[in-house]
Scaffold this motif. Structure first.
Motif, PDB file in Angstrom:
ATOM      1  N   LEU A 114       0.835  -1.201   0.000  1.00  0.00           N
ATOM      2  CA  LEU A 114       0.000   0.000   0.000  1.00  0.00           C
ATOM      3  C   LEU A 114       0.865   1.246   0.000  1.00  0.00           C
ATOM      4  CD1 LEU A 114      -2.524  -1.059   2.813  1.00  0.00           C
ATOM      5  CD2 LEU A 114      -2.834  -1.345   0.347  1.00  0.00           C
ATOM      6  N   ASP A 115       0.317   2.338  -0.565  1.00  0.00           N
ATOM      7  CA  ASP A 115       1.013   3.615  -0.483  1.00  0.00           C
ATOM      8  C   ASP A 115       0.619   4.315   0.811  1.00  0.00           C
ATOM      9  OD1 ASP A 115      -1.526   4.737  -0.883  1.00  0.00           O
ATOM     10  OD2 ASP A 115      -1.156   5.155  -3.009  1.00  0.00           O
ATOM     11  N   ASP A 116       1.082   5.545   0.989  1.00  0.00           N
ATOM     12  CA  ASP A 116       0.814   6.252   2.243  1.00  0.00           C
ATOM     13  C   ASP A 116      -0.657   6.582   2.436  1.00  0.00           C
ATOM     14  OD1 ASP A 116       3.488   6.158   2.895  1.00  0.00           O
ATOM     15  OD2 ASP A 116       3.941   8.139   2.062  1.00  0.00           O
ATOM     16  N   SER A 117      -1.436   6.554   1.354  1.00  0.00           N
ATOM     17  CA  SER A 117      -2.867   6.820   1.442  1.00  0.00           C
ATOM     18  C   SER A 117      -3.684   5.543   1.650  1.00  0.00           C
ATOM     19  CB  SER A 117      -3.354   7.537   0.176  1.00  0.00           C
ATOM     20  OG  SER A 117      -2.685   8.771   0.009  1.00  0.00           O
ATOM     21  N   GLY A 118      -3.003   4.396   1.681  1.00  0.00           N
ATOM     22  CA  GLY A 118      -3.692   3.133   1.895  1.00  0.00           C
ATOM     23  C   GLY A 118      -4.222   2.495   0.627  1.00  0.00           C
TER      24      GLY A 118
ATOM     25  N   ALA B  87      -0.462  -0.504  -4.070  1.00  0.00           N
ATOM     26  CA  ALA B  87       0.684   0.143  -4.704  1.00  0.00           C
ATOM     27  C   ALA B  87       1.722  -0.834  -5.246  1.00  0.00           C
ATOM     28  CB  ALA B  87       1.360   1.096  -3.704  1.00  0.00           C
ATOM     29  N   LEU B  88       1.594  -2.130  -4.932  1.00  0.00           N
ATOM     30  CA  LEU B  88       2.606  -3.077  -5.394  1.00  0.00           C
ATOM     31  C   LEU B  88       2.569  -3.193  -6.919  1.00  0.00           C
ATOM     32  CD1 LEU B  88       4.699  -5.193  -4.214  1.00  0.00           C
ATOM     33  CD2 LEU B  88       2.990  -6.894  -4.859  1.00  0.00           C
ATOM     34  N   LYS B  89       3.741  -3.166  -7.549  1.00  0.00           N
ATOM     35  CA  LYS B  89       3.839  -3.266  -8.998  1.00  0.00           C
ATOM     36  C   LYS B  89       4.798  -4.396  -9.393  1.00  0.00           C
ATOM     37  CE  LYS B  89       1.124   0.227  -9.581  1.00  0.00           C
ATOM     38  NZ  LYS B  89      -0.286  -0.037  -9.987  1.00  0.00           N
ATOM     39  N   VAL B  90       4.318  -5.261 -10.285  1.00  0.00           N
ATOM     40  CA  VAL B  90       5.152  -6.307 -10.872  1.00  0.00           C
ATOM     41  C   VAL B  90       5.614  -5.758 -12.223  1.00  0.00           C
ATOM     42  CG1 VAL B  90       5.266  -8.705 -11.631  1.00  0.00           C
ATOM     43  CG2 VAL B  90       3.783  -8.075  -9.705  1.00  0.00           C
ATOM     44  N   VAL B  91       6.896  -5.433 -12.321  1.00  0.00           N
ATOM     45  CA  VAL B  91       7.393  -4.625 -13.425  1.00  0.00           C
ATOM     46  C   VAL B  91       8.059  -5.483 -14.499  1.00  0.00           C
ATOM     47  CG1 VAL B  91       8.880  -2.692 -14.081  1.00  0.00           C
ATOM     48  CG2 VAL B  91       7.761  -2.712 -11.832  1.00  0.00           C
ATOM     49  N   LYS B  92       7.501  -5.453 -15.698  1.00  0.00           N
ATOM     50  CA  LYS B  92       8.112  -6.132 -16.835  1.00  0.00           C
ATOM     51  C   LYS B  92       9.438  -5.463 -17.169  1.00  0.00           C
ATOM     52  CE  LYS B  92       7.213  -7.558 -21.610  1.00  0.00           C
ATOM     53  NZ  LYS B  92       6.220  -7.548 -22.738  1.00  0.00           N
ATOM     54  N   GLY B  93      10.484  -6.255 -17.275  1.00  0.00           N
ATOM     55  CA  GLY B  93      11.807  -5.701 -17.561  1.00  0.00           C
ATOM     56  C   GLY B  93      12.612  -5.378 -16.324  1.00  0.00           C
ATOM     57  N   GLY B  94      11.981  -5.419 -15.155  1.00  0.00           N
ATOM     58  CA  GLY B  94      12.724  -5.223 -13.918  1.00  0.00           C
ATOM     59  C   GLY B  94      12.357  -3.959 -13.177  1.00  0.00           C
ATOM     60  N   ALA B  95      12.269  -4.056 -11.867  1.00  0.00           N
ATOM     61  CA  ALA B  95      11.944  -2.911 -11.019  1.00  0.00           C
ATOM     62  C   ALA B  95      13.167  -2.032 -10.822  1.00  0.00           C
ATOM     63  CB  ALA B  95      11.427  -3.411  -9.668  1.00  0.00           C
TER      64      ALA B  95
ATOM     65  N   THR C 263       1.092 -14.344 -16.725  1.00  0.00           N
ATOM     66  CA  THR C 263       1.106 -14.841 -15.342  1.00  0.00           C
ATOM     67  C   THR C 263       1.472 -13.710 -14.388  1.00  0.00           C
ATOM     68  OG1 THR C 263       1.717 -17.066 -16.052  1.00  0.00           O
ATOM     69  CG2 THR C 263       2.118 -16.505 -13.761  1.00  0.00           C
ATOM     70  N   ALA C 264       2.495 -12.929 -14.762  1.00  0.00           N
ATOM     71  CA  ALA C 264       2.893 -11.788 -13.931  1.00  0.00           C
ATOM     72  C   ALA C 264       1.749 -10.792 -13.798  1.00  0.00           C
ATOM     73  CB  ALA C 264       4.127 -11.115 -14.528  1.00  0.00           C
ATOM     74  N   ASN C 265       1.009 -10.583 -14.889  1.00  0.00           N
ATOM     75  CA  ASN C 265      -0.165  -9.712 -14.816  1.00  0.00           C
ATOM     76  C   ASN C 265      -1.196 -10.262 -13.835  1.00  0.00           C
ATOM     77  OD1 ASN C 265       0.937  -8.016 -16.734  1.00  0.00           O
ATOM     78  ND2 ASN C 265      -0.296  -8.811 -18.431  1.00  0.00           N
ATOM     79  N   GLY C 266      -1.333 -11.593 -13.809  1.00  0.00           N
ATOM     80  CA  GLY C 266      -2.256 -12.213 -12.863  1.00  0.00           C
ATOM     81  C   GLY C 266      -1.851 -11.963 -11.425  1.00  0.00           C
ATOM     82  N   VAL C 267      -0.546 -12.017 -11.148  1.00  0.00           N
ATOM     83  CA  VAL C 267      -0.049 -11.701  -9.805  1.00  0.00           C
ATOM     84  C   VAL C 267      -0.384 -10.249  -9.470  1.00  0.00           C
ATOM     85  CG1 VAL C 267       2.013 -11.473  -8.369  1.00  0.00           C
ATOM     86  CG2 VAL C 267       1.795 -13.418  -9.941  1.00  0.00           C
ATOM     87  N   GLN C 268      -0.097  -9.350 -10.428  1.00  0.00           N
ATOM     88  CA  GLN C 268      -0.401  -7.932 -10.236  1.00  0.00           C
ATOM     89  C   GLN C 268      -1.880  -7.711  -9.924  1.00  0.00           C
ATOM     90  OE1 GLN C 268       1.669  -4.679 -10.934  1.00  0.00           O
ATOM     91  NE2 GLN C 268       0.003  -4.410  -9.467  1.00  0.00           N
ATOM     92  N   HIS C 269      -2.739  -8.323 -10.728  1.00  0.00           N
ATOM     93  CA  HIS C 269      -4.173  -8.108 -10.570  1.00  0.00           C
ATOM     94  C   HIS C 269      -4.686  -8.695  -9.252  1.00  0.00           C
ATOM     95  CE1 HIS C 269      -4.343  -7.878 -15.236  1.00  0.00           C
ATOM     96  NE2 HIS C 269      -3.994  -6.723 -14.695  1.00  0.00           N
ATOM     97  N   SER C 270      -4.083  -9.797  -8.810  1.00  0.00           N
ATOM     98  CA  SER C 270      -4.481 -10.379  -7.517  1.00  0.00           C
ATOM     99  C   SER C 270      -4.202  -9.404  -6.381  1.00  0.00           C
ATOM    100  CB  SER C 270      -3.741 -11.695  -7.269  1.00  0.00           C
ATOM    101  OG  SER C 270      -4.124 -12.682  -8.188  1.00  0.00           O
ATOM    102  N   PHE C 271      -3.015  -8.792  -6.401  1.00  0.00           N
ATOM    103  CA  PHE C 271      -2.681  -7.819  -5.357  1.00  0.00           C
ATOM    104  C   PHE C 271      -3.558  -6.577  -5.473  1.00  0.00           C
ATOM    105  CE2 PHE C 271       1.095 -10.370  -4.607  1.00  0.00           C
ATOM    106  CZ  PHE C 271       1.334 -10.164  -3.254  1.00  0.00           C
ATOM    107  N   ASP C 272      -3.809  -6.135  -6.710  1.00  0.00           N
ATOM    108  CA  ASP C 272      -4.663  -4.961  -6.899  1.00  0.00           C
ATOM    109  C   ASP C 272      -6.029  -5.172  -6.259  1.00  0.00           C
ATOM    110  OD1 ASP C 272      -2.697  -3.646  -8.316  1.00  0.00           O
ATOM    111  OD2 ASP C 272      -3.519  -4.147 -10.288  1.00  0.00           O
ATOM    112  N   PHE C 273      -6.621  -6.356  -6.487  1.00  0.00           N
ATOM    113  CA  PHE C 273      -7.953  -6.606  -5.942  1.00  0.00           C
ATOM    114  C   PHE C 273      -7.923  -6.810  -4.439  1.00  0.00           C
ATOM    115  CE2 PHE C 273     -11.348  -9.369  -4.487  1.00  0.00           C
ATOM    116  CZ  PHE C 273     -12.462  -8.648  -4.877  1.00  0.00           C
ATOM    117  N   TRP C 274      -7.107  -7.744  -3.980  1.00  0.00           N
ATOM    118  CA  TRP C 274      -7.191  -8.164  -2.583  1.00  0.00           C
ATOM    119  C   TRP C 274      -6.656  -7.125  -1.604  1.00  0.00           C
ATOM    120  CZ3 TRP C 274     -10.466 -11.579  -1.143  1.00  0.00           C
ATOM    121  CH2 TRP C 274     -10.864 -12.577  -2.041  1.00  0.00           C
TER     122      TRP C 274
END
Length: 264
Positions: free
Chosen positions: A200-204, A207-215, A232-243
């Motif tokens: 999460l960011d400071d506003s709650g 905020a987690l990002k799975v970055v193609k090409g590297g963070a 698959t990486a997009n699926g991980v991203q979307h799971s965190f976005d929702f939950w």
């Protein structure tokens, strides 16, 4: 007469086949019933082992008895009302999430704009797990998350610190992604990079990002994507976005950040 004998022979053969089929069916049905409790026990043990693994409390050589003992001593299953974020005083052992998901009175349907993870339905109540230290103080909270990958629904446990945002562990325990590609969600080296990141960011907000090409180095919200497994990486991203959002654990995590786990 020869024709009658032939018919009798065919009739006897069919009778033998039918009897054998009936006997085999009885044996298979009896085995299934007899093994059902054992299968349920094994599923529960696997769940406990995965929860202990994401909390760092399991070792590869732990016996079933040791897993059950450590789980009982250090893990407190609790039910959360996702709408309010409130911990409920109900027995988690009497809650069946699979049934809740099928019951309109115990779940909600999600339209496409609400459902980045592609789960379609979400139960109103979810079981979570409080991890306690040896003095029985809460040190982590484990949340179940899931969402669609390329080929399958991917199920994971994520452990967060008592600040309600810092990842302490992540394990994907059930999925059908391609070995060597999307299946790398199980790779300990890939999962290790999540530890210390903030969901999460400071506003709650998520905020987690799975970055193609590297963070970017030092980005507290970003992890590397999976090479050759963008969907698959997009699926991980979307799971965190929702939950981690308002329809997921967002209200609960706000209560955690406000210090309510101290009363858990």
């Amino acid at each position: 007469m020869a024709e009658n004998k032939g018919n009798d022979s065919i009739g006897k053969t069919l009778l033998v086949v039918l009897v054998l089929c009936l006997v085999c069916s009885i044996i298979v049905a009896g085995s299934a019933v007899g093994l059902k409790s054992r299968q349920q026990e094994q599923r529960e043990l696997d769940k406990q082992r995965n929860i202990l693994a994401v909390s760092g409390l399991v070792t590869p050589k732990m016996s079933a008895e040791e897993v059950e003992s450590v789980f009982a001593a250090r893990i407190s299953p609790r039910l959360v009302d996702l709408a309010s974020g409130e911990l409920l005083d109900k027995d988690p052992g009497k809650f069946n999430q699979a049934q809740a998901l099928k019951d309109p009175a115990q779940s909600i349907s999600l339209d496409a704009s609400q459902d980045p993870a592609g789960i379609k339905h979400r139960s109103n109540i979810v079981e979570i797990y409080l991890v306690r230290d040896e003095q029985q103080q809460i040190q982590e909270v484990i949340l179940p998350i899931y969402g669609n990958g390329l080929w399958s629904m991917m199920y994971a446990f994520v452990a967060l610190g008592t600040d309600g945002r810092t990842i302490k562990g992540l394990t994907y325990y059930d999925h059908g992604e391609t070995p060597g590609l999307g299946g790398e969600v199980e790779n300990p080296n890939w999962r290790q990079q999540f530890i210390g990141k903030q969901v999460l960011d400071d506003s709650g907000h998520p905020a987690l990002k799975v970055v193609k090409g590297g963070a970017h180095p030092g980005d507290i919200h970003a992890v590397d994507g999976l090479s050759g497994a963008t969907l698959t990486a997009n699926g991980v991203q979307h799971s965190f976005d929702f939950w981690m959002g308002e329809l997921g654990f967002g209200p609960f995590l706000k209560r955690v950040r406000d210090g309510e786990l101290n009363n858990g």
